[in-house]
Design a protein around this motif. Structure first.
Motif, PDB file in Angstrom:
ATOM      1  N   MET A   1      12.392  77.993  13.721  1.00 28.52           N
ATOM      2  CA  MET A   1      12.669  76.579  13.660  1.00 28.52           C
ATOM      3  C   MET A   1      11.701  75.934  12.657  1.00 28.52           C
ATOM      4  SD  MET A   1      12.640  73.801  16.786  1.00 28.52           S
ATOM      5  CE  MET A   1      14.063  74.356  17.683  1.00 28.52           C
ATOM      6  N   THR A   2      12.228  75.167  11.730  1.00 29.55           N
ATOM      7  CA  THR A   2      11.385  74.519  10.737  1.00 29.55           C
ATOM      8  C   THR A   2      10.811  73.222  11.293  1.00 29.55           C
ATOM      9  OG1 THR A   2      13.171  73.217   9.779  1.00 29.55           O
ATOM     10  CG2 THR A   2      12.833  75.435   8.872  1.00 29.55           C
ATOM     11  N   GLN A   3       9.809  72.709  10.608  1.00 23.96           N
ATOM     12  CA  GLN A   3       9.180  71.458  11.034  1.00 23.96           C
ATOM     13  C   GLN A   3      10.204  70.327  11.087  1.00 23.96           C
ATOM     14  OE1 GLN A   3       6.106  70.968  12.150  1.00 23.96           O
ATOM     15  NE2 GLN A   3       6.333  68.765  12.353  1.00 23.96           N
ATOM     16  N   SER A   4      11.106  70.260  10.105  1.00 20.74           N
ATOM     17  CA  SER A   4      12.079  69.169  10.070  1.00 20.74           C
ATOM     18  C   SER A   4      13.061  69.256  11.233  1.00 20.74           C
ATOM     19  CB  SER A   4      12.829  69.149   8.737  1.00 20.74           C
ATOM     20  OG  SER A   4      13.545  70.352   8.569  1.00 20.74           O
ATOM     21  N   GLN A   5      13.304  70.449  11.776  1.00 22.66           N
ATOM     22  CA  GLN A   5      14.187  70.576  12.925  1.00 22.66           C
ATOM     23  C   GLN A   5      13.496  70.111  14.206  1.00 22.66           C
ATOM     24  OE1 GLN A   5      14.952  74.752  12.341  1.00 22.66           O
ATOM     25  NE2 GLN A   5      17.112  74.350  11.887  1.00 22.66           N
ATOM     26  N   MET A   6      12.182  70.254  14.278  1.00 25.87           N
ATOM     27  CA  MET A   6      11.456  69.871  15.482  1.00 25.87           C
ATOM     28  C   MET A   6      11.231  68.359  15.550  1.00 25.87           C
ATOM     29  SD  MET A   6       8.614  72.860  15.989  1.00 25.87           S
ATOM     30  CE  MET A   6       7.723  72.494  14.505  1.00 25.87           C
ATOM     31  N   THR A   7      10.936  67.739  14.436  1.00 26.68           N
ATOM     32  CA  THR A   7      10.613  66.325  14.413  1.00 26.68           C
ATOM     33  C   THR A   7      11.533  65.620  13.433  1.00 26.68           C
ATOM     34  OG1 THR A   7       8.307  66.984  14.713  1.00 26.68           O
ATOM     35  CG2 THR A   7       8.718  64.693  14.178  1.00 26.68           C
ATOM     36  N   PRO A   8      12.311  64.656  13.910  1.00 29.07           N
ATOM     37  CA  PRO A   8      13.181  63.934  12.975  1.00 29.07           C
ATOM     38  C   PRO A   8      12.369  63.135  11.971  1.00 29.07           C
ATOM     39  CG  PRO A   8      13.231  62.914  15.160  1.00 29.07           C
ATOM     40  CD  PRO A   8      12.410  64.162  15.274  1.00 29.07           C
ATOM     41  N   ALA A   9      12.930  62.954  10.803  1.00 29.12           N
ATOM     42  CA  ALA A   9      12.248  62.165   9.771  1.00 29.12           C
ATOM     43  C   ALA A   9      12.081  60.735  10.268  1.00 29.12           C
ATOM     44  CB  ALA A   9      13.077  62.173   8.495  1.00 29.12           C
ATOM     45  N   PRO A  10      11.001  60.084   9.851  1.00 32.51           N
ATOM     46  CA  PRO A  10      10.810  58.701  10.297  1.00 32.51           C
ATOM     47  C   PRO A  10      11.913  57.802   9.744  1.00 32.51           C
ATOM     48  CG  PRO A  10       9.127  59.321   8.698  1.00 32.51           C
ATOM     49  CD  PRO A  10       9.921  60.547   9.000  1.00 32.51           C
ATOM     50  N   THR A  11      12.306  56.833  10.534  1.00 35.07           N
ATOM     51  CA  THR A  11      13.290  55.867  10.058  1.00 35.07           C
ATOM     52  C   THR A  11      12.643  55.007   8.980  1.00 35.07           C
ATOM     53  OG1 THR A  11      12.623  54.193  11.670  1.00 35.07           O
ATOM     54  CG2 THR A  11      14.355  55.739  12.362  1.00 35.07           C
ATOM     55  N   GLN A  12      13.467  54.296   8.232  1.00 28.71           N
ATOM     56  CA  GLN A  12      12.959  53.383   7.196  1.00 28.71           C
ATOM     57  C   GLN A  12      12.043  52.339   7.838  1.00 28.71           C
ATOM     58  OE1 GLN A  12      13.409  53.587   3.883  1.00 28.71           O
ATOM     59  NE2 GLN A  12      12.194  51.755   3.515  1.00 28.71           N
ATOM     60  N   GLN A  13      12.452  51.816   8.989  1.00 30.77           N
ATOM     61  CA  GLN A  13      11.656  50.804   9.681  1.00 30.77           C
ATOM     62  C   GLN A  13      10.297  51.373  10.103  1.00 30.77           C
ATOM     63  OE1 GLN A  13      13.222  49.443  13.459  1.00 30.77           O
ATOM     64  NE2 GLN A  13      12.244  47.444  13.219  1.00 30.77           N
ATOM     65  N   MET A  14      10.301  52.604  10.615  1.00 27.84           N
ATOM     66  CA  MET A  14       9.048  53.227  11.036  1.00 27.84           C
ATOM     67  C   MET A  14       8.153  53.486   9.824  1.00 27.84           C
ATOM     68  SD  MET A  14       8.324  56.749  13.151  1.00 27.84           S
ATOM     69  CE  MET A  14       9.136  56.224  14.646  1.00 27.84           C
ATOM     70  N   GLN A  15       8.732  53.953   8.738  1.00 27.50           N
ATOM     71  CA  GLN A  15       7.951  54.218   7.533  1.00 27.50           C
ATOM     72  C   GLN A  15       7.318  52.935   7.011  1.00 27.50           C
ATOM     73  OE1 GLN A  15       7.351  57.382   6.472  1.00 27.50           O
ATOM     74  NE2 GLN A  15       5.840  56.371   5.183  1.00 27.50           N
ATOM     75  N   GLU A  16       8.066  51.840   7.027  1.00 27.84           N
ATOM     76  CA  GLU A  16       7.526  50.556   6.583  1.00 27.84           C
ATOM     77  C   GLU A  16       6.386  50.101   7.488  1.00 27.84           C
ATOM     78  OE1 GLU A  16      10.747  47.747   6.274  1.00 27.84           O
ATOM     79  OE2 GLU A  16      11.708  48.916   4.697  1.00 27.84           O
ATOM     80  N   CYS A  17       6.516  50.330   8.778  1.00 27.63           N
ATOM     81  CA  CYS A  17       5.477  49.940   9.721  1.00 27.63           C
ATOM     82  C   CYS A  17       4.219  50.786   9.519  1.00 27.63           C
ATOM     83  CB  CYS A  17       5.997  50.070  11.160  1.00 27.63           C
ATOM     84  SG  CYS A  17       4.890  49.343  12.383  1.00 27.63           S
ATOM     85  N   ILE A  18       4.390  52.077   9.329  1.00 29.31           N
ATOM     86  CA  ILE A  18       3.245  52.958   9.068  1.00 29.31           C
ATOM     87  C   ILE A  18       2.520  52.497   7.802  1.00 29.31           C
ATOM     88  CG2 ILE A  18       2.569  55.301   8.379  1.00 29.31           C
ATOM     89  CD1 ILE A  18       4.885  56.289  10.270  1.00 29.31           C
ATOM     90  N   GLU A  19       3.287  52.200   6.754  1.00 29.97           N
ATOM     91  CA  GLU A  19       2.686  51.742   5.496  1.00 29.97           C
ATOM     92  C   GLU A  19       1.972  50.406   5.671  1.00 29.97           C
ATOM     93  OE1 GLU A  19       5.816  51.833   2.559  1.00 29.97           O
ATOM     94  OE2 GLU A  19       6.023  54.012   2.760  1.00 29.97           O
ATOM     95  N   ALA A  20       2.557  49.495   6.446  1.00 30.46           N
ATOM     96  CA  ALA A  20       1.919  48.198   6.695  1.00 30.46           C
ATOM     97  C   ALA A  20       0.619  48.385   7.475  1.00 30.46           C
ATOM     98  CB  ALA A  20       2.871  47.269   7.452  1.00 30.46           C
ATOM     99  N   CYS A  21       0.638  49.299   8.440  1.00 30.19           N
ATOM    100  CA  CYS A  21      -0.579  49.581   9.211  1.00 30.19           C
ATOM    101  C   CYS A  21      -1.682  50.142   8.308  1.00 30.19           C
ATOM    102  CB  CYS A  21      -0.294  50.570  10.341  1.00 30.19           C
ATOM    103  SG  CYS A  21       0.525  49.862  11.788  1.00 30.19           S
TER     104      CYS A  21
END
Length: 121
Positions: A1-21
């Motif tokens: 199982m690859t990393q991408s199969q275990m953890t879904p990619a962050p949503t656009q909203q989550m990525q924006e929040c991480i960047e803002a943080c």
């Protein structure tokens, strides 16, 4: 199982929040350094406490989102509150451009964190 199969990619909203943080974290660190160079009295100490709380909270919030912690929504809500407090503290020195830039970064982070908390992750 690859990393991408275990953890879904962050949503656009989550990525924006991480960047803002992370942006807020960096801005608060820079502002704290600026405060330390200026010295100051009781007001400066209150602002520095708010900046320190905000740097810690934004970093932890981003980390928790990146690892998909089940507590991310609650952390985002708390992070928004801390960012609001820090923005208010920075606004107490309206003639200081660094403080105004920091307040803006804190407001943006609070806004994205509230949106993430409401999204339920």
């Amino acid at each position: 199982m690859t990393q991408s199969q275990m953890t879904p990619a962050p949503t656009q909203q989550m990525q924006e929040c991480i960047e803002a943080c992370m942006s807020c974290h960096s801005m608060c660190e820079e502002t704290m350094s600026s405060c330390m160079q200026k010295g100051g009295g009781q007001q400066q100490m209150q602002i520095m406490r708010a900046l320190l709380d905000c740097t810690e909270m934004t970093r932890m919030c981003a980390d928790m989102m990146m690892r998909r912690s089940p507590m991310s929504a609650e952390m985002c809500m708390l992070c928004a509150k801390v960012c609001d407090m820090c923005a208010e503290a920075c606004m107490s020195m309206p003639d200081d451009q660094q403080m105004m830039r920091c307040a803006e970064a804190c407001r943006r982070c609070a806004q994205t964190c509230r949106a993430m908390a409401g999204a339920g992750m």
